[in-house]
Design an enzyme around this catalytic site. Structure first.
Site, mmCIF file in Angstrom:
data_model
loop_
_atom_site.group_PDB
_atom_site.id
_atom_site.type_symbol
_atom_site.label_atom_id
_atom_site.label_comp_id
_atom_site.label_asym_id
_atom_site.label_seq_id
_atom_site.Cartn_x
_atom_site.Cartn_y
_atom_site.Cartn_z
ATOM 1 N N THR A 1 -8.381 -1.977 -90.857
ATOM 2 C CA THR A 1 -9.082 -1.606 -89.934
ATOM 3 C C THR A 1 -8.021 -1.105 -89.276
ATOM 4 O O THR A 1 -7.106 -1.504 -89.087
ATOM 5 C CB THR A 1 -10.002 -2.300 -88.939
ATOM 6 O OG1 THR A 1 -10.457 -1.737 -87.368
ATOM 7 C CG2 THR A 1 -9.309 -3.954 -88.506
ATOM 8 N N TYR B 1 -19.095 -0.367 -76.179
ATOM 9 C CA TYR B 1 -20.076 -0.676 -75.931
ATOM 10 C C TYR B 1 -20.467 -1.844 -74.697
ATOM 11 O O TYR B 1 -21.313 -1.940 -74.260
ATOM 12 C CB TYR B 1 -21.645 -0.273 -76.446
ATOM 13 C CG TYR B 1 -21.356 0.959 -77.355
ATOM 14 C CD1 TYR B 1 -21.790 2.308 -76.419
ATOM 15 C CD2 TYR B 1 -21.567 1.210 -78.676
ATOM 16 C CE1 TYR B 1 -21.786 3.261 -77.381
ATOM 17 C CE2 TYR B 1 -20.684 2.740 -79.020
ATOM 18 C CZ TYR B 1 -20.731 3.478 -78.524
ATOM 19 O OH TYR B 1 -21.010 4.821 -78.745
ATOM 20 N N ASP B 2 -19.802 -2.550 -74.790
ATOM 21 C CA ASP B 2 -19.454 -4.716 -74.394
ATOM 22 C C ASP B 2 -20.320 -4.111 -72.892
ATOM 23 O O ASP B 2 -20.889 -5.066 -72.265
ATOM 24 C CB ASP B 2 -18.303 -5.202 -74.699
ATOM 25 C CG ASP B 2 -18.276 -5.610 -75.795
ATOM 26 O OD1 ASP B 2 -18.854 -5.242 -76.682
ATOM 27 O OD2 ASP B 2 -16.907 -6.255 -76.126
ATOM 28 N N LYS C 1 -10.791 -5.041 -82.509
ATOM 29 C CA LYS C 1 -11.770 -5.614 -83.222
ATOM 30 C C LYS C 1 -10.376 -6.791 -84.541
ATOM 31 O O LYS C 1 -10.912 -7.847 -84.262
ATOM 32 C CB LYS C 1 -11.810 -4.519 -84.852
ATOM 33 C CG LYS C 1 -13.060 -3.929 -85.147
ATOM 34 C CD LYS C 1 -13.146 -2.750 -86.058
ATOM 35 C CE LYS C 1 -14.491 -3.020 -86.093
ATOM 36 N NZ LYS C 1 -14.764 -1.940 -87.312
ATOM 37 N N ASP D 1 -17.537 -2.401 -91.012
ATOM 38 C CA ASP D 1 -18.639 -1.014 -89.952
ATOM 39 C C ASP D 1 -19.465 -1.332 -88.779
ATOM 40 O O ASP D 1 -20.510 -2.166 -89.537
ATOM 41 C CB ASP D 1 -19.347 -0.408 -90.774
ATOM 42 C CG ASP D 1 -19.204 1.358 -90.797
ATOM 43 O OD1 ASP D 1 -18.022 2.244 -89.329
ATOM 44 O OD2 ASP D 1 -20.347 1.719 -90.368
HETATM 45 P P1 ITT Z 1 -12.246 0.820 -87.656
HETATM 46 O O1 ITT Z 1 -13.137 1.312 -88.424
HETATM 47 O O2 ITT Z 1 -11.041 1.093 -87.860
HETATM 48 O O3 ITT Z 1 -13.038 -0.532 -88.017
HETATM 49 P P2 ITT Z 1 -14.030 1.955 -85.477
HETATM 50 O O4 ITT Z 1 -13.738 1.859 -85.027
HETATM 51 O O5 ITT Z 1 -14.239 3.496 -86.156
HETATM 52 O O6 ITT Z 1 -12.712 1.496 -86.718
HETATM 53 P P3 ITT Z 1 -16.541 1.506 -86.227
HETATM 54 O O7 ITT Z 1 -17.008 2.781 -87.389
HETATM 55 O O8 ITT Z 1 -17.078 -0.288 -86.910
HETATM 56 O O9 ITT Z 1 -14.908 0.362 -85.971
HETATM 57 O O10 ITT Z 1 -17.347 0.734 -84.995
HETATM 58 C C1 ITT Z 1 -18.038 1.595 -84.109
HETATM 59 C C2 ITT Z 1 -17.651 1.977 -83.118
HETATM 60 O O11 ITT Z 1 -18.670 1.411 -82.310
HETATM 61 C C3 ITT Z 1 -16.696 1.503 -81.852
HETATM 62 O O12 ITT Z 1 -15.321 2.395 -82.024
HETATM 63 C C4 ITT Z 1 -17.686 1.135 -80.584
HETATM 64 O O13 ITT Z 1 -17.149 1.466 -80.108
HETATM 65 C C5 ITT Z 1 -18.182 0.449 -81.239
HETATM 66 N N1 ITT Z 1 -18.236 -0.819 -81.375
HETATM 67 C C6 ITT Z 1 -18.189 -1.437 -82.079
HETATM 68 N N2 ITT Z 1 -17.458 -2.751 -82.709
HETATM 69 C C7 ITT Z 1 -18.305 -3.263 -81.093
HETATM 70 C C8 ITT Z 1 -18.239 -4.602 -80.198
HETATM 71 O O14 ITT Z 1 -18.086 -5.715 -80.440
HETATM 72 N N3 ITT Z 1 -18.031 -4.033 -78.515
HETATM 73 C C9 ITT Z 1 -18.775 -3.201 -78.488
HETATM 74 N N4 ITT Z 1 -18.800 -2.504 -79.233
HETATM 75 C C10 ITT Z 1 -18.414 -1.865 -80.402
#
Ligand code: ITT
Length: 201
Positions: free
Chosen positions: A9, A156-157, A14, A71
């Site tokens: 990632t 979105y926390d 994360k 994801d």
């Molecule tokens: P990688 O693909 O490089 O891992 P990303 O930011 O693109 O990073 P995701 O596609 O998995 O990660 O996540 C999509 C979005 O969802 C991310 O940008 C955050 O806005 C939200 N998100 C993911 N996990 C979260 C969490 O634990 N709490 C709040 N929002 C979260």
């Protein structure tokens, strides 16, 4: 059991959570930065599984060591499951976490309190050898509140209230989020699996 795991990632928030989740294990967590791997995998699939697999596979092909990608999406009932798989670019390309939260709050402005149910879902893909991979899933149920609360966490926390708590994920300590969150649940299953896992000879 494996002794090293590459976390595929580019999201520093994360990485921070996942490092904590593996703190008590004997597995060393490596990041893309540790291995000087610079890659942005395009998330163009329409499922969490599809994107997690794509990220894990592309990075395994470069590093050739066991790696995991997660994801994650926020699925809001009143918005027919949006932003879902498109959570990171809900407000458009190259937007901030805050832009996405504002759009979400705006789209839910007229939705009554009792109809704001939502859930985070995480799909972890563990990719350990050519075409060899497994998925682990975690879900956290809750609701979207009407305004932002809290400074911790990310994404979105600040607008997500997990069921059974009066604090948003951004108000709760990271240790609490890491006990109850979607990502924690998926990684707990994954860690349990890893204690029994032996790499193929
Ligand atoms: P990688 O693909 O490089 O891992 P990303 O930011 O693109 O990073 P995701 O596609 O998995 O990660 O996540 C999509 C979005 O969802 C991310 O940008 C955050 O806005 C939200 N998100 C993911 N996990 C979260 C969490 O634990 N709490 C709040 N929002 C979260």
């Amino acid at each position: 059991m494996i002794d090293k795991l590459l976390i595929a990632t580019n999201n520093k928030d994360k990485v921070r959570e996942i490092r904590k989740l593996f703190e008590s294990s004997n597995i060393e967590i490596l990041t893309l930065k540790d291995l000087n791997i610079e890659i942005e995998v395009e998330e163009d699939k329409d499922t969490l599984e599809g994107n997690a697999l794509k990220k894990a596979e592309e990075i395994w092909k470069i590093a050739r060591i066991p790696c995991s990608a997660d994801d994650t999406g926020l699925f809001v009932d009143a918005l027919n499951g949006s932003p879902g798989v498109y959570s990171s670019r809900y407000a458009g390309e190259n937007v901030t976490y805050a832009d996405n939260r504002h759009k979400l709050l705006h789209n839910l402005k007229k939705v009554a309190d009792g109809n704001r149910k939502a859930r985070f879902k995480t799909c972890v893909c563990f990719y350990y050898d050519e075409n060899k991979y497994l998925f682990f899933e975690g879900v956290c149920e809750g609701k979207i509140i009407g305004e932002e609360r809290g400074e911790k966490g990310f994404g979105y926390d600040a607008v997500f209230l997990p069921d059974g708590f009066n604090k948003t994920f951004a108000e709760l300590e990271i240790d609490v989020k890491n006990r109850i969150s979607h990502r924690a649940k998926a990684f707990e299953k994954f860690k349990e699996y890893l204690t029994e896992f032996n790499l193929p000879e």
